[in-house]
Write a protein that holds these residues in place. Structure first.
Motif, PDB file in Angstrom:
ATOM      1  N   GLU A   1      17.008  42.723  55.478  1.00  0.00           N
ATOM      2  CA  GLU A   1      17.880  43.724  56.094  1.00  0.00           C
ATOM      3  C   GLU A   1      18.098  44.909  55.153  1.00  0.00           C
ATOM      4  O   GLU A   1      18.016  46.065  55.574  1.00  0.00           O
ATOM      5  CB  GLU A   1      19.237  43.106  56.452  1.00  0.00           C
ATOM      6  CG  GLU A   1      19.194  42.160  57.619  1.00  0.00           C
ATOM      7  CD  GLU A   1      20.512  41.425  57.829  1.00  0.00           C
ATOM      8  OE1 GLU A   1      21.504  41.719  57.128  1.00  0.00           O
ATOM      9  OE2 GLU A   1      20.550  40.535  58.702  1.00  0.00           O
ATOM     10  N   LEU A   2      18.385  44.613  53.892  1.00  0.00           N
ATOM     11  CA  LEU A   2      18.601  45.688  52.925  1.00  0.00           C
ATOM     12  C   LEU A   2      17.318  46.482  52.693  1.00  0.00           C
ATOM     13  O   LEU A   2      17.352  47.702  52.563  1.00  0.00           O
ATOM     14  CB  LEU A   2      19.128  45.115  51.605  1.00  0.00           C
ATOM     15  CG  LEU A   2      20.535  44.529  51.665  1.00  0.00           C
ATOM     16  CD1 LEU A   2      20.869  43.813  50.359  1.00  0.00           C
ATOM     17  CD2 LEU A   2      21.561  45.602  51.967  1.00  0.00           C
TER      18      LEU A   2
ATOM     19  N   ALA B   1      14.112  51.368  53.760  1.00  0.00           N
ATOM     20  CA  ALA B   1      12.895  51.955  54.333  1.00  0.00           C
ATOM     21  C   ALA B   1      13.226  53.009  55.389  1.00  0.00           C
ATOM     22  O   ALA B   1      12.577  54.068  55.440  1.00  0.00           O
ATOM     23  CB  ALA B   1      12.010  50.864  54.930  1.00  0.00           C
ATOM     24  N   GLU B   2      14.223  52.734  56.221  1.00  0.00           N
ATOM     25  CA  GLU B   2      14.621  53.703  57.246  1.00  0.00           C
ATOM     26  C   GLU B   2      15.170  54.980  56.615  1.00  0.00           C
ATOM     27  O   GLU B   2      14.855  56.083  57.058  1.00  0.00           O
ATOM     28  CB  GLU B   2      15.673  53.083  58.169  1.00  0.00           C
ATOM     29  CG  GLU B   2      15.113  52.018  59.086  1.00  0.00           C
ATOM     30  CD  GLU B   2      16.186  51.206  59.800  1.00  0.00           C
ATOM     31  OE1 GLU B   2      17.386  51.545  59.693  1.00  0.00           O
ATOM     32  OE2 GLU B   2      15.810  50.229  60.465  1.00  0.00           O
ATOM     33  N   LYS B   3      15.969  54.828  55.571  1.00  0.00           N
ATOM     34  CA  LYS B   3      16.537  55.994  54.891  1.00  0.00           C
ATOM     35  C   LYS B   3      15.456  56.765  54.135  1.00  0.00           C
ATOM     36  O   LYS B   3      15.466  57.995  54.096  1.00  0.00           O
ATOM     37  CB  LYS B   3      17.680  55.562  53.977  1.00  0.00           C
ATOM     38  CG  LYS B   3      18.912  55.142  54.769  1.00  0.00           C
ATOM     39  CD  LYS B   3      19.957  54.517  53.896  1.00  0.00           C
ATOM     40  CE  LYS B   3      21.216  54.159  54.652  1.00  0.00           C
ATOM     41  NZ  LYS B   3      21.044  53.230  55.738  1.00  0.00           N
TER      42      LYS B   3
ATOM     43  N   GLY C   1      12.030  61.484  53.939  1.00  0.00           N
ATOM     44  CA  GLY C   1      10.656  61.988  53.886  1.00  0.00           C
ATOM     45  C   GLY C   1      10.329  62.922  55.031  1.00  0.00           C
ATOM     46  O   GLY C   1       9.683  63.956  54.846  1.00  0.00           O
ATOM     47  N   MET C   2      10.802  62.572  56.229  1.00  0.00           N
ATOM     48  CA  MET C   2      10.533  63.425  57.393  1.00  0.00           C
ATOM     49  C   MET C   2      11.204  64.780  57.238  1.00  0.00           C
ATOM     50  O   MET C   2      10.597  65.808  57.536  1.00  0.00           O
ATOM     51  CB  MET C   2      10.994  62.730  58.678  1.00  0.00           C
ATOM     52  CG  MET C   2      10.083  61.592  59.074  1.00  0.00           C
ATOM     53  SD  MET C   2      10.540  60.558  60.500  1.00  0.00           S
ATOM     54  CE  MET C   2      11.810  61.403  61.336  1.00  0.00           C
ATOM     55  N   LEU C   3      12.448  64.787  56.763  1.00  0.00           N
ATOM     56  CA  LEU C   3      13.127  66.067  56.570  1.00  0.00           C
ATOM     57  C   LEU C   3      12.483  66.855  55.435  1.00  0.00           C
ATOM     58  O   LEU C   3      12.282  68.066  55.536  1.00  0.00           O
ATOM     59  CB  LEU C   3      14.621  65.854  56.300  1.00  0.00           C
ATOM     60  CG  LEU C   3      15.460  67.126  56.262  1.00  0.00           C
ATOM     61  CD1 LEU C   3      15.395  67.859  57.599  1.00  0.00           C
ATOM     62  CD2 LEU C   3      16.901  66.814  55.906  1.00  0.00           C
ATOM     63  N   ASP C   4      12.130  66.160  54.365  1.00  0.00           N
ATOM     64  CA  ASP C   4      11.496  66.822  53.223  1.00  0.00           C
ATOM     65  C   ASP C   4      10.153  67.448  53.621  1.00  0.00           C
ATOM     66  O   ASP C   4       9.794  68.523  53.137  1.00  0.00           O
ATOM     67  CB  ASP C   4      11.304  65.819  52.083  1.00  0.00           C
ATOM     68  CG  ASP C   4      10.897  66.468  50.782  1.00  0.00           C
ATOM     69  OD1 ASP C   4      11.431  67.546  50.452  1.00  0.00           O
ATOM     70  OD2 ASP C   4      10.035  65.903  50.082  1.00  0.00           O
TER      71      ASP C   4
ATOM     72  N   LYS D   1      19.411  57.397  50.734  1.00  0.00           N
ATOM     73  CA  LYS D   1      18.180  56.678  50.395  1.00  0.00           C
ATOM     74  C   LYS D   1      18.301  56.012  49.038  1.00  0.00           C
ATOM     75  O   LYS D   1      17.975  54.832  48.867  1.00  0.00           O
ATOM     76  CB  LYS D   1      17.004  57.666  50.403  1.00  0.00           C
ATOM     77  CG  LYS D   1      15.722  57.157  49.795  1.00  0.00           C
ATOM     78  CD  LYS D   1      14.682  58.260  49.707  1.00  0.00           C
ATOM     79  CE  LYS D   1      14.863  59.147  48.535  1.00  0.00           C
ATOM     80  NZ  LYS D   1      14.101  58.816  47.363  1.00  0.00           N
ATOM     81  N   ASN D   2      18.803  56.743  48.056  1.00  0.00           N
ATOM     82  CA  ASN D   2      18.922  56.199  46.704  1.00  0.00           C
ATOM     83  C   ASN D   2      19.949  55.064  46.639  1.00  0.00           C
ATOM     84  O   ASN D   2      19.726  54.060  45.964  1.00  0.00           O
ATOM     85  CB  ASN D   2      19.272  57.303  45.711  1.00  0.00           C
ATOM     86  CG  ASN D   2      18.115  58.247  45.483  1.00  0.00           C
ATOM     87  OD1 ASN D   2      16.969  57.950  45.796  1.00  0.00           O
ATOM     88  ND2 ASN D   2      18.410  59.406  44.941  1.00  0.00           N
ATOM     89  N   LYS D   3      21.064  55.223  47.350  1.00  0.00           N
ATOM     90  CA  LYS D   3      22.067  54.153  47.368  1.00  0.00           C
ATOM     91  C   LYS D   3      21.513  52.895  48.032  1.00  0.00           C
ATOM     92  O   LYS D   3      21.767  51.781  47.573  1.00  0.00           O
ATOM     93  CB  LYS D   3      23.333  54.616  48.093  1.00  0.00           C
ATOM     94  CG  LYS D   3      24.191  55.527  47.269  1.00  0.00           C
ATOM     95  CD  LYS D   3      25.476  55.873  48.011  1.00  0.00           C
ATOM     96  CE  LYS D   3      26.423  56.663  47.136  1.00  0.00           C
ATOM     97  NZ  LYS D   3      27.696  56.938  47.835  1.00  0.00           N
ATOM     98  N   ALA D   4      20.775  53.068  49.107  1.00  0.00           N
ATOM     99  CA  ALA D   4      20.169  51.916  49.788  1.00  0.00           C
ATOM    100  C   ALA D   4      19.160  51.235  48.874  1.00  0.00           C
ATOM    101  O   ALA D   4      19.074  50.003  48.835  1.00  0.00           O
ATOM    102  CB  ALA D   4      19.505  52.356  51.094  1.00  0.00           C
ATOM    103  N   SER D   5      18.406  52.018  48.130  1.00  0.00           N
ATOM    104  CA  SER D   5      17.433  51.458  47.192  1.00  0.00           C
ATOM    105  C   SER D   5      18.127  50.658  46.095  1.00  0.00           C
ATOM    106  O   SER D   5      17.704  49.552  45.750  1.00  0.00           O
ATOM    107  CB  SER D   5      16.598  52.584  46.568  1.00  0.00           C
ATOM    108  OG  SER D   5      15.718  52.069  45.597  1.00  0.00           O
ATOM    109  N   VAL D   6      19.205  51.203  45.560  1.00  0.00           N
ATOM    110  CA  VAL D   6      19.958  50.496  44.517  1.00  0.00           C
ATOM    111  C   VAL D   6      20.510  49.183  45.065  1.00  0.00           C
ATOM    112  O   VAL D   6      20.410  48.135  44.419  1.00  0.00           O
ATOM    113  CB  VAL D   6      21.098  51.380  43.967  1.00  0.00           C
ATOM    114  CG1 VAL D   6      22.073  50.575  43.128  1.00  0.00           C
ATOM    115  CG2 VAL D   6      20.533  52.528  43.159  1.00  0.00           C
TER     116      VAL D   6
END
Length: 117
Positions: free
Chosen positions: A22-23, A28-30, A35-38, A86-91
């Motif tokens: 789940e995490l 991955a979604e974030k 990436g799409m916005l970038d 994204k970074n918080k989700a990765s952490v």
């Protein structure tokens, strides 16, 4: 924190793997949203710079002016918010994986101690 303590004391690998998945999916979604916005940055710059170039403004000056527009400022703010999420989700994901590793190590140590005694 209490949930983690209860989860650790139950040590159900299936529960741990489901939460890790789940995490990981959340990260991955974030990552994909960021990436799409970038990926649209050049498109936005082109949209903002093109009319200025049509007016005869030099490229560097047109880019400078385009970056000062409200649309670009809002874009950068949105990009920053997505980067942070994204970074918080990765952490969170990586921390949870490390936590699972530590639980496995503790369990292995306990089994080894039982054999020694």
């Amino acid at each position: 924190m209490v949930d983690d303590y209860i989860e650790y004391n139950q040590f159900d690998p299936n529960v741990l793997m489901r939460k890790a998945e789940e995490l990981g999916n959340s990260w991955a979604e974030k990552e994909a949203a960021f990436g799409m916005l970038d990926d649209t940055k050049k498109n936005l710059e082109g949209k903002l710079v093109s009319p200025l170039l049509d007016e005869g403004m030099p490229v560097t000056k047109a880019v400078y002016y385009a970056h000062a527009k409200v649309e670009y400022k809002e874009y950068i703010e949105d990009l920053g918010k997505l980067r942070l999420a994204k970074n918080k989700a990765s952490v969170k994901y990586k921390t949870y994986l490390k936590w699972i590793d530590l639980i496995q190590t503790k369990e292995a140590n306990q089994r080894a101690e039982m054999k020694i005694k």
